[in-house]
Design a protein around this motif. Structure first.
Motif, PDB file in Angstrom:
ATOM      1  N   THR A  57      -8.105   5.219  15.463  1.00  0.00           N
ATOM      2  CA  THR A  57      -6.613   5.057  15.423  1.00  0.00           C
ATOM      3  C   THR A  57      -6.195   4.516  14.179  1.00  0.00           C
ATOM      4  N   ASP A  58      -7.088   3.883  13.373  1.00  0.00           N
ATOM      5  CA  ASP A  58      -6.629   3.385  11.992  1.00  0.00           C
ATOM      6  C   ASP A  58      -6.493   4.563  11.218  1.00  0.00           C
ATOM      7  N   ALA A  59      -7.308   5.656  11.196  1.00  0.00           N
ATOM      8  CA  ALA A  59      -7.183   6.891  10.736  1.00  0.00           C
ATOM      9  C   ALA A  59      -6.134   7.384  10.996  1.00  0.00           C
ATOM     10  N   ALA A  60      -5.721   7.566  12.325  1.00  0.00           N
ATOM     11  CA  ALA A  60      -4.200   8.337  12.513  1.00  0.00           C
ATOM     12  C   ALA A  60      -3.227   7.627  12.067  1.00  0.00           C
ATOM     13  N   LEU A  61      -3.048   6.064  12.006  1.00  0.00           N
ATOM     14  CA  LEU A  61      -2.005   5.390  11.573  1.00  0.00           C
ATOM     15  C   LEU A  61      -1.915   5.584  10.027  1.00  0.00           C
ATOM     16  N   ARG A  62      -3.029   5.648   9.276  1.00  0.00           N
ATOM     17  CA  ARG A  62      -2.873   5.872   7.917  1.00  0.00           C
ATOM     18  C   ARG A  62      -2.458   7.315   7.597  1.00  0.00           C
ATOM     19  N   ALA A  63      -2.540   8.394   8.412  1.00  0.00           N
ATOM     20  CA  ALA A  63      -2.143   9.804   8.237  1.00  0.00           C
ATOM     21  C   ALA A  63      -0.724   9.623   8.552  1.00  0.00           C
ATOM     22  N   LEU A  64      -0.048   8.910   9.683  1.00  0.00           N
ATOM     23  CA  LEU A  64       1.121   8.746  10.060  1.00  0.00           C
ATOM     24  C   LEU A  64       1.957   8.270   8.735  1.00  0.00           C
ATOM     25  N   LYS A  65       1.426   7.104   8.066  1.00  0.00           N
ATOM     26  CA  LYS A  65       2.010   6.142   7.227  1.00  0.00           C
ATOM     27  C   LYS A  65       2.120   7.275   5.873  1.00  0.00           C
ATOM     28  N   ASP A  66       1.300   8.053   5.701  1.00  0.00           N
ATOM     29  CA  ASP A  66       1.203   9.117   4.356  1.00  0.00           C
ATOM     30  C   ASP A  66       2.326  10.086   4.729  1.00  0.00           C
ATOM     31  N   GLU A  67       2.701  10.691   6.087  1.00  0.00           N
ATOM     32  CA  GLU A  67       3.553  11.453   6.429  1.00  0.00           C
ATOM     33  C   GLU A  67       4.796  10.959   6.257  1.00  0.00           C
ATOM     34  N   LEU A  68       5.185   9.619   6.720  1.00  0.00           N
ATOM     35  CA  LEU A  68       6.413   9.028   6.726  1.00  0.00           C
ATOM     36  C   LEU A  68       6.642   8.848   5.090  1.00  0.00           C
ATOM     37  N   ALA A  69       5.809   8.340   4.179  1.00  0.00           N
ATOM     38  CA  ALA A  69       6.048   8.108   2.769  1.00  0.00           C
ATOM     39  C   ALA A  69       6.479   9.584   2.153  1.00  0.00           C
ATOM     40  N   ASN A  70       5.918  10.608   2.785  1.00  0.00           N
ATOM     41  CA  ASN A  70       6.167  11.836   1.933  1.00  0.00           C
ATOM     42  C   ASN A  70       7.738  12.032   2.503  1.00  0.00           C
ATOM     43  N   TYR A  71       8.048  12.053   3.725  1.00  0.00           N
ATOM     44  CA  TYR A  71       9.360  12.287   4.335  1.00  0.00           C
ATOM     45  C   TYR A  71      10.152  11.512   3.328  1.00  0.00           C
ATOM     46  N   LYS A  72       9.930  10.176   3.402  1.00  0.00           N
ATOM     47  CA  LYS A  72      11.045   9.357   2.621  1.00  0.00           C
ATOM     48  C   LYS A  72      11.078  10.070   1.271  1.00  0.00           C
ATOM     49  N   LEU A  73      10.292  10.410   0.601  1.00  0.00           N
ATOM     50  CA  LEU A  73      10.076  11.103  -0.946  1.00  0.00           C
ATOM     51  C   LEU A  73      11.079  12.502  -0.725  1.00  0.00           C
ATOM     52  N   LEU A  74      10.840  13.278   0.263  1.00  0.00           N
ATOM     53  CA  LEU A  74      11.869  14.467   0.286  1.00  0.00           C
ATOM     54  C   LEU A  74      13.179  14.026   0.680  1.00  0.00           C
ATOM     55  N   VAL A  75      13.433  13.226   1.437  1.00  0.00           N
ATOM     56  CA  VAL A  75      14.921  12.700   1.766  1.00  0.00           C
ATOM     57  C   VAL A  75      15.394  12.151   0.285  1.00  0.00           C
ATOM     58  N   ALA A  76      14.804  11.087  -0.476  1.00  0.00           N
ATOM     59  CA  ALA A  76      15.335  10.659  -1.476  1.00  0.00           C
ATOM     60  C   ALA A  76      15.592  11.852  -2.780  1.00  0.00           C
ATOM     61  N   THR A  77      14.680  12.950  -2.467  1.00  0.00           N
ATOM     62  CA  THR A  77      14.823  13.902  -3.822  1.00  0.00           C
ATOM     63  C   THR A  77      16.005  14.805  -3.156  1.00  0.00           C
ATOM     64  N   SER A  78      16.034  15.107  -1.762  1.00  0.00           N
ATOM     65  CA  SER A  78      16.976  16.235  -1.855  1.00  0.00           C
ATOM     66  C   SER A  78      18.159  16.128  -1.189  1.00  0.00           C
ATOM     67  N   PHE A  79      18.623  14.872  -0.798  1.00  0.00           N
ATOM     68  CA  PHE A  79      19.814  14.550  -0.408  1.00  0.00           C
ATOM     69  C   PHE A  79      20.793  14.212  -1.548  1.00  0.00           C
ATOM     70  N   VAL A  80      21.772  14.010  -1.219  1.00  0.00           N
ATOM     71  CA  VAL A  80      23.203  13.820  -2.346  1.00  0.00           C
ATOM     72  C   VAL A  80      23.454  12.473  -2.307  1.00  0.00           C
ATOM     73  N   THR A  81      23.678  11.839  -3.780  1.00  0.00           N
ATOM     74  CA  THR A  81      24.008  10.463  -3.795  1.00  0.00           C
ATOM     75  C   THR A  81      25.593  10.431  -3.410  1.00  0.00           C
ATOM     76  N   ALA A  82      25.844   8.987  -3.473  1.00  0.00           N
ATOM     77  CA  ALA A  82      27.263   8.700  -3.151  1.00  0.00           C
ATOM     78  C   ALA A  82      28.306   9.163  -4.452  1.00  0.00           C
ATOM     79  N   THR A  83      27.576   8.837  -5.506  1.00  0.00           N
ATOM     80  CA  THR A  83      28.405   9.051  -6.946  1.00  0.00           C
ATOM     81  C   THR A  83      28.634  10.536  -6.944  1.00  0.00           C
TER      82      THR A  83
END
Length: 90
Positions: free
Chosen positions: A33-59
């Motif tokens: 379970t701990d290993a699965a949660l760590r993997a999920l946390k890593d996937e979420l961090a990668n997704y957040k990075l993708l969103v931050a780099t690929s979406f347009v800013t308000a300005t």
């Protein structure tokens, strides 16, 4: 006396290994379970990075909207001139 010995035998032969197996399963399952949660946390961090780099800013959206609006204003003025040329004011 025989009943007490039967109970002790059941506890020794069945109970102790069963409790040991349950503890082993508990901690083994926790590691998975701990290993699965760590993997999920890593996937979420990668997704957040993708969103931050690929979406347009308000300005940048405001800048784009300004450019589009200025081009639309130019088109509107040209259309108004064409209409005025065909139908001059009286």
């Amino acid at each position: 006396m025989r009943t007490v010995m039967d109970l002790q035998w059941w506890i020794t032969v069945i109970g102790v290994p069963l409790v040991g197996a349950l503890f082993w399963l508990r901690f083994h399952d926790r590691n998975e379970t701990d290993a699965a949660l760590r993997a999920l946390k890593d996937e979420l961090a990668n997704y957040k990075l993708l969103v931050a780099t690929s979406f347009v800013t308000a300005t940048s959206m405001k800048e784009l909207e300004g450019r589009i609006m200025s081009h639309l204003d130019k088109i509107e003025k040209k259309i108004d001139r064409v209409i005025e040329q065909k139908h001059p004011p009286a």
